[in-house]
Design an enzyme around this catalytic site. Structure first.
Site, PDB file in Angstrom:
ATOM      1  N   ASP A  59      -7.374  -4.134   9.945  1.00 11.20           N
ATOM      2  CA  ASP A  59      -6.306  -2.873   9.851  1.00 11.20           C
ATOM      3  C   ASP A  59      -7.087  -1.619  10.551  1.00 11.20           C
ATOM      4  O   ASP A  59      -8.086  -0.977   9.990  1.00 11.20           O
ATOM      5  CB  ASP A  59      -6.064  -2.571   8.347  1.00 11.20           C
ATOM      6  N   TRP A  94       0.920  -1.267   0.037  1.00  9.00           N
ATOM      7  CA  TRP A  94      -0.065  -0.161   0.126  1.00  9.00           C
ATOM      8  C   TRP A  94       0.786   1.207  -0.041  1.00  9.00           C
ATOM      9  O   TRP A  94       1.968   1.435   0.758  1.00  9.00           O
ATOM     10  CB  TRP A  94      -0.812   0.070   1.290  1.00  9.00           C
ATOM     11  N   LYS A 116      -6.955   2.454  -2.498  1.00  3.69           N
ATOM     12  CA  LYS A 116      -7.542   3.446  -1.622  1.00  3.69           C
ATOM     13  C   LYS A 116      -8.164   4.390  -2.384  1.00  3.69           C
ATOM     14  O   LYS A 116      -8.033   4.837  -3.665  1.00  3.69           O
ATOM     15  CB  LYS A 116      -6.618   4.045  -0.706  1.00  3.69           C
ATOM     16  N   ASP A 133     -10.017   3.788   9.818  1.00  2.37           N
ATOM     17  CA  ASP A 133      -9.440   2.883  10.720  1.00  2.37           C
ATOM     18  C   ASP A 133     -10.028   2.927  12.048  1.00  2.37           C
ATOM     19  O   ASP A 133      -9.008   2.465  13.030  1.00  2.37           O
ATOM     20  CB  ASP A 133      -7.865   3.401  10.686  1.00  2.37           C
ATOM     21  N   GLU A 172      -3.132  -3.072  -2.359  1.00  2.00           N
ATOM     22  CA  GLU A 172      -4.144  -2.437  -1.677  1.00  2.00           C
ATOM     23  C   GLU A 172      -4.462  -0.988  -2.415  1.00  2.00           C
ATOM     24  O   GLU A 172      -3.727  -0.131  -2.206  1.00  2.00           O
ATOM     25  CB  GLU A 172      -3.889  -2.404  -0.338  1.00  2.00           C
ATOM     26  N   HIS A 192     -11.933   1.773   2.290  1.00  2.00           N
ATOM     27  CA  HIS A 192     -11.272   2.442   1.206  1.00  2.00           C
ATOM     28  C   HIS A 192     -12.182   2.752  -0.073  1.00  2.00           C
ATOM     29  O   HIS A 192     -11.793   2.609  -1.210  1.00  2.00           O
ATOM     30  CB  HIS A 192      -9.993   1.761   0.705  1.00  2.00           C
ATOM     31  N   ASP A 220     -12.849   8.730   8.220  1.00  2.00           N
ATOM     32  CA  ASP A 220     -11.693   7.953   8.842  1.00  2.00           C
ATOM     33  C   ASP A 220     -11.999   6.524   8.511  1.00  2.00           C
ATOM     34  O   ASP A 220     -13.125   5.891   8.540  1.00  2.00           O
ATOM     35  CB  ASP A 220     -11.438   8.366  10.136  1.00  2.00           C
ATOM     36  N   HIS A 225      -8.563  -6.181   4.234  1.00  3.69           N
ATOM     37  CA  HIS A 225      -8.319  -5.555   5.438  1.00  3.69           C
ATOM     38  C   HIS A 225      -9.489  -5.102   5.836  1.00  3.69           C
ATOM     39  O   HIS A 225     -10.130  -4.383   5.495  1.00  3.69           O
ATOM     40  CB  HIS A 225      -7.459  -4.307   5.172  1.00  3.69           C
ATOM     41  N   ASP A 241      -9.609  -3.301   1.410  1.00  2.00           N
ATOM     42  CA  ASP A 241      -9.844  -2.936   2.775  1.00  2.00           C
ATOM     43  C   ASP A 241     -11.047  -1.990   2.703  1.00  2.00           C
ATOM     44  O   ASP A 241     -11.489  -1.220   1.708  1.00  2.00           O
ATOM     45  CB  ASP A 241      -8.697  -1.800   2.982  1.00  2.00           C
TER      46      ASP A 241
END
Ligand code: RNT
Ligand code: ZN
Length: 421
Positions: A329, A188, A231, A299, A229, A265, A297, A289, A262
């Protein structure tokens, strides 16, 4: 740890599920294939061990909070992860970032790392009989400050990061070989632009060129698997991210790499669960992920929400648990970090267990017969089935705390270990 109350509740639950033709014991057995790769970076807020007090910098990702007790070094990290694993049912691996090497007192730059810096991790994993996964760290570094790494127009910078990622693959292959289980090296990069970018084409062609060079060296699949990965945007890269989904999906497919999805993302209403059955038509394996996006956000600590459940259900409904590599993640420095892992991992595991307890044959029959009311009703009925009793039993047979018992254990660990750091 036998517990009569748990066994009694399980017996009742087992009968209830059996009425719907669901075998709870079989579901528990299948959980063996739901191996979760624990990301190491929640232990210390993505700091790493390159220098004392190293902190996450730039890269479009951020940690907020200063809850006491973060891991300061490799021993702390090992101790924390072992504690986490002792509170989780099932099997886990550890997912390392390159900045977590054993660098001693010397500064080792990213283009200088090699397998010897990760020997201690390999020994640790051998001791625990588990596998390792790996990630190049293309952020928190002066050479990433301009916001571009593998897609940089500065040839020096680009070459530097190519060298870093190449070394990460080599290290990953050693891990896989030594541990007898393939290491996934997940790439990533943060590259992108805060404001309207006009030369996206060049950045993307540079990224492609860099990846092609990185992947020139081939490693046996039993040692190393590569994933990429994508995003949508990051902090400071709101307007354009070079490694978008449209970039990596075809890249991975064409070059026989894994795609890493993920779930933080994508556009807020886009569902990663819906991508599973699409990607699995073309990829032998994919990487996940699991995370929780909150507004901008991506995460937050994973919880058992519809999104995670949808992902797990799609994997189980496609009978593809063995083709999906499950990673986590998230990084939140505002709460007990061990607690964050246990809550997040258990939520992911619960999503898989719930999915394994679904009457999928019956649901598919309803669907094929256009009986949509019946399909909807059964999906709703499943929500109030006694899943908790099966979960507690699963914890019990795995010899880990069930119900609320892990809260106390983490509080004790905080008092005895974390607060003394
Ligand atoms: C960032 C990506 C990436 C990182 C880790 C630390 O948006 O999700 O996976 O979180 O490499
Ligand atoms: Zn991620």
């Amino acid at each position: 740890m036998k517990n009569e109350k748990i066994e009694k509740a399980y017996k009742v639950a087992k009968e209830k599920y059996a009425e719907l033709d669901i075998d709870t014991d079989a579901a528990i057995r299948q959980m063996e294939d739901a191996v979760i790769s624990l990301h190491c970076w929640q232990t210390d807020d993505v700091g790493g061990f390159e220098k004392p007090d190293a902190a996450l910098g730039g890269g479009g990702i951020q940690v907020t909070g200063n809850y006491p007790g973060k891991a300061r070094n490799m021993n702390d990290l090992m101790q924390d992860i072992e504690k986490v694993m002792s509170l989780l049912p099932g099997k886990q691996r550890l997912n390392l970032h390159a900045i977590y090497g054993d660098f001693g007192d010397k500064f080792v730059d990213r283009n200088e790392i090699d397998a010897k810096h990760y020997e201690k991790w390999i020994d640790w994993a051998k001791k625990l009989k588990t596998g390792l996964d790996f990630n190049p760290t293309c952020f928190s570094h002066p050479k990433a400050d301009e916001g571009y790494t593998l897609s940089s127009k500065n040839e020096d910078t680009r070459k530097f990061w190519i060298e870093h990622v190449k070394r990460c693959r080599e290290i990953g292959a050693v891990m896989g070989k030594e541990l007898n289980t393939p290491c996934i090296n997940n790439i990533w990069i943060p590259d992108g632009s805060k404001d309207t970018a006009v030369d996206r084409y060049t950045n993307r062609s540079l990224l492609k060129k860099s990846l092609d060079e990185i992947f020139e060296t081939e490693y046996p699949e039993e040692y190393l698997k590569d994933s990429v990965e994508s995003k949508l945007f990051g902090i400071g890269s709101e307007s354009m991210v070079v490694g978008s989904y449209d970039f990596y999906l075809p890249y991975a497919l064409k070059n026989n790499k894994l795609i890493c999805l993920d779930n933080g993302h994508y556009h807020p209403t886009e569902q990663v669960g819906d991508k599973i059955s699409a990607c699995l038509q073309f990829f032998d394996e994919i990487m996940l992920h699991l995370t929780r996006g909150v507004r901008w956000d991506s995460d937050h600590v994973v919880v058992l929400n519809d999104e995670i459940l949808h992902i797990a259900q799609e994997i189980i409904r496609a009978n593809s648990l063995k083709r999906v590599n499950i990673g986590l993640d998230f990084f939140d420095a505002s709460l007990n970090r061990i607690g964050a892992y246990v809550v997040g991992t258990r939520a992911a595991q619960q999503a898989f267990l719930i999915s394994l307890l679904e009457p999928s044959d019956q649901l598919k029959i309803y669907e094929n017969e256009n009986k949509y009311f019946e399909r909807l009703a059964l999906l709703e009925i499943m929500k109030t089935m006694p899943f908790g009793a099966v979960w507690d039993y699963y914890c019990m047979v795995n010899d880990v705390p069930a119900g609320i018992d892990y809260i106390k254990e983490i509080q004790t660990y905080e008092r005895d270990i974390l607060n003394k750091r």
